[in-house]
Design a protein around this motif. Structure first.
Motif, PDB file in Angstrom:
ATOM      1  N   ALA A  84       7.551  15.319 -10.609  1.00 45.85           N
ATOM      2  CA  ALA A  84       8.695  15.448  -9.698  1.00 45.85           C
ATOM      3  C   ALA A  84       8.626  14.395  -8.596  1.00 45.85           C
ATOM      4  N   VAL A  85       7.432  14.145  -8.077  1.00 43.87           N
ATOM      5  CA  VAL A  85       7.252  13.095  -7.065  1.00 43.87           C
ATOM      6  C   VAL A  85       7.682  11.750  -7.636  1.00 43.87           C
ATOM      7  N   ASN A  86       7.234  11.458  -8.853  1.00 44.91           N
ATOM      8  CA  ASN A  86       7.555  10.190  -9.497  1.00 44.91           C
ATOM      9  C   ASN A  86       9.061  10.039  -9.713  1.00 44.91           C
ATOM     10  N   THR A  87       9.701  11.112 -10.171  1.00 44.58           N
ATOM     11  CA  THR A  87      11.153  11.078 -10.405  1.00 44.58           C
ATOM     12  C   THR A  87      11.924  10.857  -9.106  1.00 44.58           C
ATOM     13  N   ASN A  88      11.538  11.562  -8.065  1.00 47.79           N
ATOM     14  CA  ASN A  88      12.241  11.463  -6.782  1.00 47.79           C
ATOM     15  C   ASN A  88      12.095  10.090  -6.128  1.00 47.79           C
ATOM     16  N   LEU A  89      10.999   9.397  -6.459  1.00 52.66           N
ATOM     17  CA  LEU A  89      10.738   8.103  -5.814  1.00 52.66           C
ATOM     18  C   LEU A  89      11.239   6.909  -6.619  1.00 52.66           C
ATOM     19  N   LYS A  90      11.843   7.142  -7.768  1.00 54.64           N
ATOM     20  CA  LYS A  90      12.288   6.021  -8.592  1.00 54.64           C
ATOM     21  C   LYS A  90      13.237   5.136  -7.809  1.00 54.64           C
ATOM     22  N   GLY A  91      12.902   3.844  -7.746  1.00 51.44           N
ATOM     23  CA  GLY A  91      13.719   2.882  -7.014  1.00 51.44           C
ATOM     24  C   GLY A  91      13.446   2.845  -5.527  1.00 51.44           C
ATOM     25  N   GLU A  92      12.575   3.732  -5.030  1.00 48.45           N
ATOM     26  CA  GLU A  92      12.301   3.807  -3.592  1.00 48.45           C
ATOM     27  C   GLU A  92      11.035   3.062  -3.187  1.00 48.45           C
ATOM     28  N   VAL A 121      -2.951   9.795  -1.112  1.00 50.72           N
ATOM     29  CA  VAL A 121      -2.846   8.869  -2.240  1.00 50.72           C
ATOM     30  C   VAL A 121      -3.728   7.669  -1.926  1.00 50.72           C
ATOM     31  N   THR A 122      -4.304   7.093  -2.952  1.00 45.30           N
ATOM     32  CA  THR A 122      -5.162   5.942  -2.752  1.00 45.30           C
ATOM     33  C   THR A 122      -4.877   4.877  -3.797  1.00 45.30           C
ATOM     34  N   ASP A 123      -5.246   3.642  -3.475  1.00 45.15           N
ATOM     35  CA  ASP A 123      -5.157   2.534  -4.420  1.00 45.15           C
ATOM     36  C   ASP A 123      -3.724   2.257  -4.883  1.00 45.15           C
ATOM     37  N   VAL A 124      -2.797   2.169  -3.916  1.00 42.81           N
ATOM     38  CA  VAL A 124      -1.433   1.744  -4.240  1.00 42.81           C
ATOM     39  C   VAL A 124      -1.157   0.382  -3.598  1.00 42.81           C
ATOM     40  N   SER A 125      -0.070  -0.254  -4.047  1.00 42.52           N
ATOM     41  CA  SER A 125       0.130  -1.679  -3.763  1.00 42.52           C
ATOM     42  C   SER A 125       0.484  -2.019  -2.325  1.00 42.52           C
ATOM     43  N   THR A 126       1.217  -1.141  -1.636  1.00 41.26           N
ATOM     44  CA  THR A 126       1.649  -1.455  -0.270  1.00 41.26           C
ATOM     45  C   THR A 126       1.480  -0.253   0.645  1.00 41.26           C
ATOM     46  N   ALA A 127       1.417  -0.522   1.940  1.00 39.12           N
ATOM     47  CA  ALA A 127       1.320   0.550   2.926  1.00 39.12           C
ATOM     48  C   ALA A 127       2.566   1.424   2.892  1.00 39.12           C
ATOM     49  N   SER A 128       3.718   0.801   2.646  1.00 43.51           N
ATOM     50  CA  SER A 128       4.977   1.543   2.564  1.00 43.51           C
ATOM     51  C   SER A 128       4.957   2.522   1.395  1.00 43.51           C
ATOM     52  N   ASP A 129       4.451   2.068   0.236  1.00 43.23           N
ATOM     53  CA  ASP A 129       4.348   2.956  -0.924  1.00 43.23           C
ATOM     54  C   ASP A 129       3.421   4.130  -0.633  1.00 43.23           C
ATOM     55  N   ALA A 130       2.298   3.858   0.011  1.00 44.29           N
ATOM     56  CA  ALA A 130       1.329   4.916   0.315  1.00 44.29           C
ATOM     57  C   ALA A 130       1.975   6.016   1.157  1.00 44.29           C
ATOM     58  N   ALA A 131       2.695   5.624   2.202  1.00 42.38           N
ATOM     59  CA  ALA A 131       3.354   6.607   3.073  1.00 42.38           C
ATOM     60  C   ALA A 131       4.451   7.373   2.326  1.00 42.38           C
ATOM     61  N   LYS A 132       5.261   6.662   1.545  1.00 41.81           N
ATOM     62  CA  LYS A 132       6.357   7.306   0.810  1.00 41.81           C
ATOM     63  C   LYS A 132       5.840   8.319  -0.206  1.00 41.81           C
ATOM     64  N   ILE A 133       4.789   7.937  -0.938  1.00 46.67           N
ATOM     65  CA  ILE A 133       4.254   8.829  -1.975  1.00 46.67           C
ATOM     66  C   ILE A 133       3.688  10.100  -1.352  1.00 46.67           C
ATOM     67  N   VAL A 134       2.910   9.957  -0.275  1.00 44.78           N
ATOM     68  CA  VAL A 134       2.306  11.134   0.367  1.00 44.78           C
ATOM     69  C   VAL A 134       3.378  12.050   0.952  1.00 44.78           C
ATOM     70  N   ASN A 135       4.371  11.470   1.584  1.00 41.07           N
ATOM     71  CA  ASN A 135       5.424  12.299   2.174  1.00 41.07           C
ATOM     72  C   ASN A 135       6.242  13.020   1.103  1.00 41.07           C
TER      73      ASN A 135
END
Length: 202
Positions: A84-92, A121-135
């Motif tokens: 669900a996290v992956n689906t909601n973040l598509k394109g984000e 979350v750990t080991d992702v490409s950008t700081a923005s991605d890390a914050a978005k995924i955790v939230n």
């Protein structure tokens, strides 16, 4: 041949200071370009959630939730939540992560003797991605954890911020600084050995 004193050694090293400069330069440049080419930046981020049944003032319900925190942590890593996290973040996000990749990157860790959970979350490409995924993980957990485990109410504490994301990999600057220090040490050794060798010949 004269016996070497500490001042003699310093003098020898100083006379060979160009050797030290060359090694510092070589190691520094090599470290900088090596880091730029081979190090892929990675980032991590966390936030906290509270999980409980009923009133926060009732110790009996809190005690029950505390004993279930590891079960809740396992459920947060369930594919239903991560998908669900992956689906909601598509394109984000800046980089596209598959559900299987996210399963390896997200985690949930209970805080000892508490009804608080650290999700991250750990080991992702950008700081923005890390914050978005955790939230987003927090939002999906709040919406779905109770139906999966009967967890009761999930409260989200402060959001993960881009500015608070941690760089998990060494930065180019850090690698360059270490390389400069190594260059200095190697240069000092080479300069001392070279100088002592010349000194012995005299």
């Amino acid at each position: 041949m004269k016996k070497l004193s500490f001042s003699n050694v310093l003098s020898i090293v100083w006379k060979n200071v160009f050797v030290i400069i060359i090694f510092v330069g070589l190691f520094g440049v090599g470290g900088y370009f090596g880091a730029k080419k081979f190090i892929v930046p990675s980032y991590s981020a966390t936030r906290q959630i509270v999980i409980h049944h009923g009133s926060l003032k009732k110790y009996t319900s809190l005690s029950s939730d505390m004993s279930m925190m590891q079960t809740y942590a396992t459920a947060i890593k369930d594919p239903k939540i991560v998908n669900a996290v992956n689906t909601n973040l598509k394109g984000e996000t800046d980089h596209h992560y598959s559900s299987s990749e996210l399963l390896d990157k997200v985690y949930a860790t209970p805080v000892n003797n508490s009804i608080t959970m650290t999700i991250g979350v750990t080991d992702v490409s950008t700081a923005s991605d890390a914050a978005k995924i955790v939230n987003e993980l927090g939002k999906v957990t709040k919406a779905n954890l109770n139906s999966l485990t009967g967890a009761g109410e999930v409260k989200l504490l402060g959001k993960a911020q881009v500015s608070n994301a941690d760089e998990s990999s060494p930065s180019v600057l850090q690698v360059t600084e270490i390389s400069l220090i190594l260059g200095l040490l190697v240069g000092l050794i080479v300069a001392a050995v070279r100088g002592v060798h010349v000194h012995k010949r005299h």
